[in-house]
Design a protein around this motif. Structure first.
Motif, PDB file in Angstrom:
ATOM      1  N   ASP A 255       0.818  -1.214   0.000  1.00 33.64           N
ATOM      2  CA  ASP A 255       0.000   0.000   0.000  1.00 33.64           C
ATOM      3  C   ASP A 255       0.852   1.264   0.000  1.00 33.64           C
ATOM      4  O   ASP A 255       0.503   2.270  -0.624  1.00 33.64           O
ATOM      5  CB  ASP A 255      -0.947  -0.004   1.201  1.00 33.64           C
ATOM      6  N   GLU A 256       2.013   1.219   0.677  1.00 38.71           N
ATOM      7  CA  GLU A 256       2.907   2.372   0.682  1.00 38.71           C
ATOM      8  C   GLU A 256       3.535   2.573  -0.697  1.00 38.71           C
ATOM      9  O   GLU A 256       3.683   3.699  -1.172  1.00 38.71           O
ATOM     10  CB  GLU A 256       3.994   2.186   1.742  1.00 38.71           C
ATOM     11  N   ALA A 258       2.194   1.739  -3.550  1.00 44.21           N
ATOM     12  CA  ALA A 258       1.154   2.278  -4.426  1.00 44.21           C
ATOM     13  C   ALA A 258       0.939   3.768  -4.160  1.00 44.21           C
ATOM     14  O   ALA A 258       0.671   4.543  -5.085  1.00 44.21           O
ATOM     15  CB  ALA A 258      -0.147   1.510  -4.208  1.00 44.21           C
ATOM     16  N   ARG A 259       1.094   4.181  -2.906  1.00 48.86           N
ATOM     17  CA  ARG A 259       0.897   5.589  -2.570  1.00 48.86           C
ATOM     18  C   ARG A 259       2.005   6.472  -3.144  1.00 48.86           C
ATOM     19  O   ARG A 259       1.756   7.594  -3.609  1.00 48.86           O
ATOM     20  CB  ARG A 259       0.850   5.751  -1.051  1.00 48.86           C
ATOM     21  N   LEU A 260       3.245   5.974  -3.151  1.00 51.60           N
ATOM     22  CA  LEU A 260       4.383   6.794  -3.549  1.00 51.60           C
ATOM     23  C   LEU A 260       4.757   6.669  -5.023  1.00 51.60           C
ATOM     24  O   LEU A 260       5.482   7.515  -5.549  1.00 51.60           O
ATOM     25  CB  LEU A 260       5.602   6.435  -2.695  1.00 51.60           C
ATOM     26  N   ARG A 261       4.295   5.629  -5.698  1.00 51.08           N
ATOM     27  CA  ARG A 261       4.698   5.440  -7.083  1.00 51.08           C
ATOM     28  C   ARG A 261       4.326   6.626  -7.974  1.00 51.08           C
ATOM     29  O   ARG A 261       5.156   7.057  -8.803  1.00 51.08           O
ATOM     30  CB  ARG A 261       4.077   4.145  -7.632  1.00 51.08           C
ATOM     31  N   ALA A 263       4.224   9.748  -7.227  1.00 54.18           N
ATOM     32  CA  ALA A 263       5.169  10.838  -6.950  1.00 54.18           C
ATOM     33  C   ALA A 263       6.498  10.577  -7.633  1.00 54.18           C
ATOM     34  O   ALA A 263       7.092  11.486  -8.252  1.00 54.18           O
ATOM     35  CB  ALA A 263       5.354  10.992  -5.438  1.00 54.18           C
ATOM     36  N   ASN A 279       8.211   7.945   4.099  1.00 55.71           N
ATOM     37  CA  ASN A 279       7.763   6.670   3.547  1.00 55.71           C
ATOM     38  C   ASN A 279       8.050   5.551   4.542  1.00 55.71           C
ATOM     39  O   ASN A 279       9.005   5.623   5.319  1.00 55.71           O
ATOM     40  CB  ASN A 279       8.446   6.392   2.204  1.00 55.71           C
TER      41      ASN A 279
END
Length: 574
Positions: A255-256, A258-261, A263, A279
């Motif tokens: 999930d992390e 997916a959140r940062l990709r 950016a 992160n």
């Protein structure tokens, strides 16, 4: 040059000479046989013709040899001039290893004559630390007749030792016989310094990356790690080799990642520096760690984007602290709300005290006064004393209520900060004290020019209480002395009120500033035990502190400070 120009020209001249000479011999013999009948004359003519041919041949050979020697001399002079003027240091040595030639550049570099440098004289300029290795390598190369490359320091004409790169190769004569060595030297001092600076920079970078508490990394255009500092082992438990070739997302929970990709996709499309990107990463043991990532884009020699270099810092402790702070802030907010309720209840209580309790006290006081006036003649002295005692108790209760209300009001009222002349304020208070008790002999010593910034009304209460205490506790002195001034204690400005009165026991000093705490009985010295507590609260609201020093029957000194931005200036006094 000799092979390209002399030999072809000589060959052409020789062919032409053979053709002409052959034609001359052949046709002259034919003509002579036809024209001459006398054999002796033919023989004599043939001898003369032969002498002429030999003379022509000798002349031709002389011309060819002279021309060839001239060409060879010109070629030698040309190459010698090239060697002499060549910017590199050129040398030549014979089969015995001794130098027999050094060009002008070499001599200009060392500042010595050719005679001083020839043979092994050049070795005198080699740095003593390099001389042994230099000569050993030089002689070994001569013995093996192999090319060599040496680095050593050679003294320049100004006395500075410069690093030299010396390259030597064996050379052979026209019979392929070893004739010695020829070589050239290049001043590589700046190159050496650049190498040393680069090595030092690399060493500093390595020391920094390997010893810093942060993790240094570098990724390529595909966001795969191409360099990882050893600190990653402490942060995530992975060895650097295990991480190379992976992407940052491989080290994050799904999930992390997916959140940062998105950016990181933006960073790759539009490379730009980024900082403080929080992160969550997964340690090798499965636990989670919060990292703060910062990076800058990298570019190759052609200016093309080649990846990112950055740093990761473990902020897990900071995030935990922030969570605790947020929790504490929430708790403080709740406490503040409770205090607000308590303050409202206190205000309600103060209102009740001010109106509901004072009314009966006023009635009691008035009733006592009426009774005393009406029954003055009927009551005896004992009854009048009891009535007077009731009146005094009611008045004392009223003053105590007033003190409590003032004490509570000090904590709630806003500060009206303005410049305050404390010296003038102290003089006015001293005058009021002397006016109320003109029969007392008290000497006031008040320093001039002491100022401050603060709430004038509250600071007046401070000085009134401190000077009033000094006035009260010096009443048993025939000659009382009360002093107000300012001094410096541990680098801070402190105001003080000093007296030569009753003093106090320092073992009980912690009780001085507590509400209703008294070190003397009411019979000895009147009071309610609220004055110094009021002083402490006012001083604390002004960002300062208050304390006291004293000795029984030797007086006391009360000190107080204000926040630095609220302090005034005056000549410090003891």
């Amino acid at each position: 040059m000799f092979r390209k120009r002399v030999i072809p020209a000589s060959f052409r001249i020789s062919i032409l000479y053979l053709l002409i000479g052959g034609a001359w011999v052949f046709f002259s013999d034919k003509i002579l046989a036809v024209q001459a009948e006398d054999r002796a004359a033919i023989i004599q003519f043939s001898i003369a013709k032969g002498l002429l041919f030999v003379s022509a041949t000798a002349a031709m050979l002389f011309v060819l040899i002279s021309r060839s020697m001239k060409e060879i001399s010109q070629s030698r002079d040309f190459y010698l001039k090239v060697f002499e003027e060549f910017p590199a240091l050129i040398w030549r040595a014979g089969t015995d290893g001794a130098c027999d030639y050094l060009n002008k550049t070499w001599l200009a570099f060392t500042g010595r004559t050719r005679e001083q440098e020839l043979g092994y004289g050049w070795a005198e300029g080699v740095h003593p630390e390099d001389l042994g290795n230099c000569l050993n390598a030089y002689r070994e190369a001569f013995d093996s007749r192999n090319p060599f490359v040496l680095e050593y320091r050679l003294r320049r004409h100004d006395g500075e030792y410069r690093w030299i790169l010396d390259s030597g190769r064996p050379y052979y004569d026209q019979h392929d016989k070893f004739a010695g060595y020829i070589g050239s030297c290049y001043d590589m001092t700046e190159h050496k310094r650049t190498e040393q600076a680069l090595a030092q920079s690399e060493r500093r970078f390595r020391d920094l990356t390997e010893n810093t508490s942060d993790w240094i990394w570098e990724v390529g255009r595909t966001l795969r790690y191409v360099y990882v500092s050893p600190k990653i082992t402490d942060l995530l438990g992975h060895a650097p080799a295990d991480v190379l070739g992976k992407t940052p997302f491989d080290l994050m929970p799904p999930d992390e990642a997916a959140r940062l990709r998105p950016a990181f996709d933006e960073f790759m499309k539009d490379p730009r520096p980024f900082a403080a990107l929080e992160n969550v990463n997964v340690r090798r043991d499965g636990s989670l760690v919060v990292l703060e990532t910062s990076g800058i884009p990298l570019y190759d020699a052609e200016g093309q984007f080649s990846g990112f270099r950055g740093i990761d810092r473990d902020i897990s402790a900071r995030k935990a602290a922030e969570e605790r702070i947020n929790t504490l802030n929430a708790e403080l907010a709740a406490k503040a709300a409770e205090l607000e309720v308590a303050n409202r209840e206190l205000e309600a209580f103060a209102h009740t005290v001010s109106h509901d309790l004072r009314t009966p006290l006023t009635n009691i006081t008035l009733s006592c006064q009426v009774m005393r006036e009406i029954c003055k003649e009927k009551n005896g002295d004992q009854c009048n004393e009891l009535i007077q005692g009731i009146c005094n108790a009611a008045e004392r209760m009223d003053r105590l209520i007033t003190s409590l209300l003032n004490f509570a009001r000090i904590s709630r009222s806003p500060l009206n900060v303005q410049p305050v002349d404390l010296s003038e304020m102290a003089r006015v208070i001293a005058a009021e004290l002397q006016l109320n008790q003109p029969d007392r002999r008290v000497t006031f010593i008040i320093a001039e020019g002491i100022t401050a910034r603060g709430d004038g009304n509250l600071l007046h209460i401070v000085l009134t209480n401190l000077l009033g205490n000094a006035w009260k506790y010096t009443r048993n002195r025939e000659t009382a002395v009360i002093e107000f001034g300012m001094t410096e204690i541990e680098g801070k400005q402190a105001y003080f009120v000093r007296d030569n009165g009753a003093g106090f026991d320092m073992n009980q000093a912690d009780k001085l500033f507590g509400a209703f705490q008294r070190l003397h009985s009411a019979k000895e010295y009147e009071g309610y035990g609220i004055g110094l507590a009021t002083v402490k609260r006012i001083v604390q609201r002004h960002g300062g502190s208050v304390w006291a020093a004293g000795e029984v029957e030797k007086g006391a000194t009360f000190y107080f400070t204000l926040a630095p931005e609220w302090q005034g200036e005056a000549a410090p006094s003891a």
